[in-house]
Scaffold this active site. Structure first.
Site, PDB file in Angstrom:
ATOM      1  N   LEU A   1      -7.033  11.516  -0.044  1.00 51.13           N
ATOM      2  CA  LEU A   1      -5.875  12.491   0.367  1.00 51.13           C
ATOM      3  C   LEU A   1      -4.919  12.764  -0.595  1.00 51.13           C
ATOM      4  O   LEU A   1      -4.335  13.722  -0.796  1.00 51.13           O
ATOM      5  CB  LEU A   1      -5.489  12.451   2.013  1.00 51.13           C
ATOM      6  CG  LEU A   1      -6.794  12.277   3.149  1.00 51.13           C
ATOM      7  CD1 LEU A   1      -6.125  12.048   4.398  1.00 51.13           C
ATOM      8  CD2 LEU A   1      -7.330  13.480   3.241  1.00 51.13           C
TER       9      LEU A   1
ATOM     10  N   ASP B   1      -1.851   0.190  16.199  1.00 51.69           N
ATOM     11  CA  ASP B   1      -1.275  -1.020  15.655  1.00 51.69           C
ATOM     12  C   ASP B   1      -1.202  -2.186  17.133  1.00 51.69           C
ATOM     13  O   ASP B   1      -0.528  -3.268  16.772  1.00 51.69           O
ATOM     14  CB  ASP B   1      -0.229  -0.907  15.084  1.00 51.69           C
ATOM     15  CG  ASP B   1       0.136  -0.233  13.834  1.00 51.69           C
ATOM     16  OD1 ASP B   1       0.839   0.320  13.435  1.00 51.69           O
ATOM     17  OD2 ASP B   1      -1.296  -0.251  13.167  1.00 51.69           O
TER      18      ASP B   1
ATOM     19  N   ARG C   1      -9.135   1.855   3.427  1.00 49.46           N
ATOM     20  CA  ARG C   1      -8.198   2.477   2.949  1.00 49.46           C
ATOM     21  C   ARG C   1      -7.934   3.406   1.851  1.00 49.46           C
ATOM     22  O   ARG C   1      -7.568   3.085   1.104  1.00 49.46           O
ATOM     23  CB  ARG C   1      -6.820   1.143   2.941  1.00 49.46           C
ATOM     24  CG  ARG C   1      -6.838   0.376   3.926  1.00 49.46           C
ATOM     25  CD  ARG C   1      -6.571   0.619   5.388  1.00 49.46           C
ATOM     26  NE  ARG C   1      -5.262   1.404   5.465  1.00 49.46           N
ATOM     27  CZ  ARG C   1      -4.233   0.743   5.749  1.00 49.46           C
ATOM     28  NH1 ARG C   1      -4.237  -0.521   5.835  1.00 49.46           N
ATOM     29  NH2 ARG C   1      -3.236   1.392   6.058  1.00 49.46           N
TER      30      ARG C   1
ATOM     31  N   ARG D   1       0.948  -1.230   0.111  1.00 46.99           N
ATOM     32  CA  ARG D   1       0.019  -0.148   0.036  1.00 46.99           C
ATOM     33  C   ARG D   1       0.835   1.219   0.074  1.00 46.99           C
ATOM     34  O   ARG D   1       0.457   2.306  -0.554  1.00 46.99           O
ATOM     35  CB  ARG D   1      -0.982  -0.047   1.123  1.00 46.99           C
ATOM     36  CG  ARG D   1      -1.608   1.189   1.446  1.00 46.99           C
ATOM     37  CD  ARG D   1      -2.635   1.162   2.470  1.00 46.99           C
ATOM     38  NE  ARG D   1      -3.059   2.618   2.880  1.00 46.99           N
ATOM     39  CZ  ARG D   1      -3.828   3.227   2.327  1.00 46.99           C
ATOM     40  NH1 ARG D   1      -4.480   3.022   1.214  1.00 46.99           N
ATOM     41  NH2 ARG D   1      -4.241   4.610   2.732  1.00 46.99           N
TER      42      ARG D   1
END
Ligand code: EPZ
Length: 425
Positions: free
Chosen positions: A130, A310, A126, A97
């Site tokens: 932006l 996370d 996701r 990604r």
């Protein structure tokens, strides 16, 4: 990657010993992107040998960068000067990604970039809105052809970008792109993670002019060229936090070394509140054995310096062992709590109230089960759960875990864990 590989874990082993933290995945990927806006070779040391780094290096090599990777020395040298290709195919974009970051460096070098949609992953949609807005603000014309985004810019210029929500990689992407865009760029409501400060320090050492990194307002004055250099990747605060939680979970004495305790202050605060025992040094944290109960605790994830998303899944495994009801509120991603179903199959009692909130009742003994690793962080949470469960736990889809944790089975075995990696014959 061997797709049939799985971990076989026998839980309830007492652990002890020392485990050294690797360089941070979520710094390494950005330093690789940053190397591409330099005009001389860049050497990165303390690089973690993980799948996501291998994928990112393979990607930039496809773009023509010269990559020398000394795996044993955890060192990578990147020479961006031979780069000749500005097209990131959909497969390449989907493989990692963070590839969305590379559009900036490609516009700096070629004034052109194409990229397939990087896609989401299991933790959420996701989106990349932006990034698309930011690249256009820098002066790139964007054309969308199906799932491919094409950017063209005669010259990148500074811009002002107010983030509607805090975005870590988007902040880093604009920091890198702005370093070579003509004029002044101002980022407001920027992310303040430690990896961003480290990135700005490295770019400034190469001749960039960045001020305010680590605060919500970052100002960058573009420069015409950047030197190369050598830099060590900062320790992985997520890996460090994972191992401290492991020590608390198994009530073991584990010394987590080569880390920066200040980067995981909020996790340590929550571990103290839940009743775990540990000692903090300058570059290490040592968990202690203890026999009192853990106390239930509400956790709410938040951008740095809040409770890091996370570590939400690993910490929730700990909450299954605490006495009482704990509320886990995942504020950042909408798909990052489905692993709780796997913990329930192991004997936990977790009610998933909505995609963002779960109530954990404890304590409940966990029983070994056959599971699949949903993503990097939920995957390592399943390993932690397997290490305290009664009986045997099988975890499939472990390439997800290999994306973020270097040789995790070997390192855990060194602490006394009974975990083996089984690859199909
Ligand atoms: C980074 O992802 C990390 N990845 C993630 O770690 C981490 O969980 C996340 O930051 C939050 O701390 C890397 O650094 C490579 P965001 P990032 O943009 O930057 C929304 C791991 O396990 N958003 O900060 O991609 C997004 O949907 C990974 O190591 C938009 O809406 O995350 C989310 O709700 C997982 N539009 C929120 O922003 C966009 O264009 C924050 O995400 C981009 C993001």
């Amino acid at each position: 990657m061997n797709s049939m590989a799985y971990f076989r874990i026998k839980g309830q082993q007492k652990l002890s010993g020392e485990i050294s933290v690797t360089g941070a995945k979520n710094a390494a990927l950005k330093f690789i992107a940053a190397a591409l806006i330099c005009d001389e070779p860049v050497t990165l040391t303390n690089m973690p040998n993980i799948e996501d780094v291998r994928r990112m290096l393979k990607l930039i090599a496809t773009l023509g960068a010269e990559v020398t990777h000394d795996v044993d020395a955890h060192t990578v040298t990147i020479d961006p000067r031979p780069m000749s290709n500005f097209e990131i195919t959909e497969d390449m974009a989907k493989s990692i990604r963070a590839s969305i970051m590379l559009v900036g460096p490609l516009l700096v070098r070629f004034g052109k970039a194409c990229i397939g949609y990087p896609g989401g992953c299991v933790i959420g949609r996701r989106p990349i809105d932006l990034y698309l807005k930011g690249y256009q603000r820098f002066g790139a014309e964007m054309k969308i052809m199906g799932d491919t985004f094409e950017f063209v810019s005669s010259n990148l210029h500074g811009m002002k970008f107010v983030f509607p929500i805090v975005s870590v990689v988007a902040t880093e992407t604009f920091l890198i792109t702005a370093s070579r865009a003509e004029g002044i760029t101002i980022l407001k409501n920027a992310a303040v993670e430690p990896e961003i400060i480290a990135l700005a320090e490295f770019l400034n050492a190469c001749g960039a002019k960045i001020t305010g990194a680590g605060t919500p307002t970052i100002t960058i004055e573009g420069v015409k060229a950047l030197r190369g250099g050598t830099v060590a990747i900062i320790p992985d605060r997520i890996e460090a936090g994972t191992f401290v939680i492991l020590g608390a979970l198994t009530r073991s004495q584990i010394r987590v070394t080569n880390c920066i305790p200040e980067h995981l202050e909020n996790i340590l605060l929550h571990l103290e509140m839940i009743g775990a025992s540990f000692e903090v040094g300058d570059t290490w944290i040592e968990t202690k054995s203890y026999d009192h109960n853990l106390r239930a605790l509400n956790i709410k994830t938040h951008e740095y310096p809040g409770f890091v998303t996370d570590l939400q899944a690993p910490f929730t495994v700990l909450l299954t062992q605490a006495v009482g009801s704990s509320l886990v509120h995942e504020t950042i991603f909408e798909g990052r709590m489905f692993y709780t179903d796997l913990l329930n199959r192991m004997g936990a009692e977790i009610i998933l109230c909505d995609p963002h909130r779960a109530i954990v009742e404890g304590p409940h003994e966990l029983m070994g089960r056959k599971l699949e690793s949903p993503d990097i962080r939920a995957g390592i949470a399943m390993v932690l759960a397997g290490l305290i469960a009664h009986g045997e736990t099988i975890i499939g889809n472990i390439e997800q875990i290999d994306r973020g944790y270097e040789q995790i089975d070997t390192r855990l075995r060194a602490l006394g864990a009974d975990i083996i990696r089984v690859t199909d014959i």
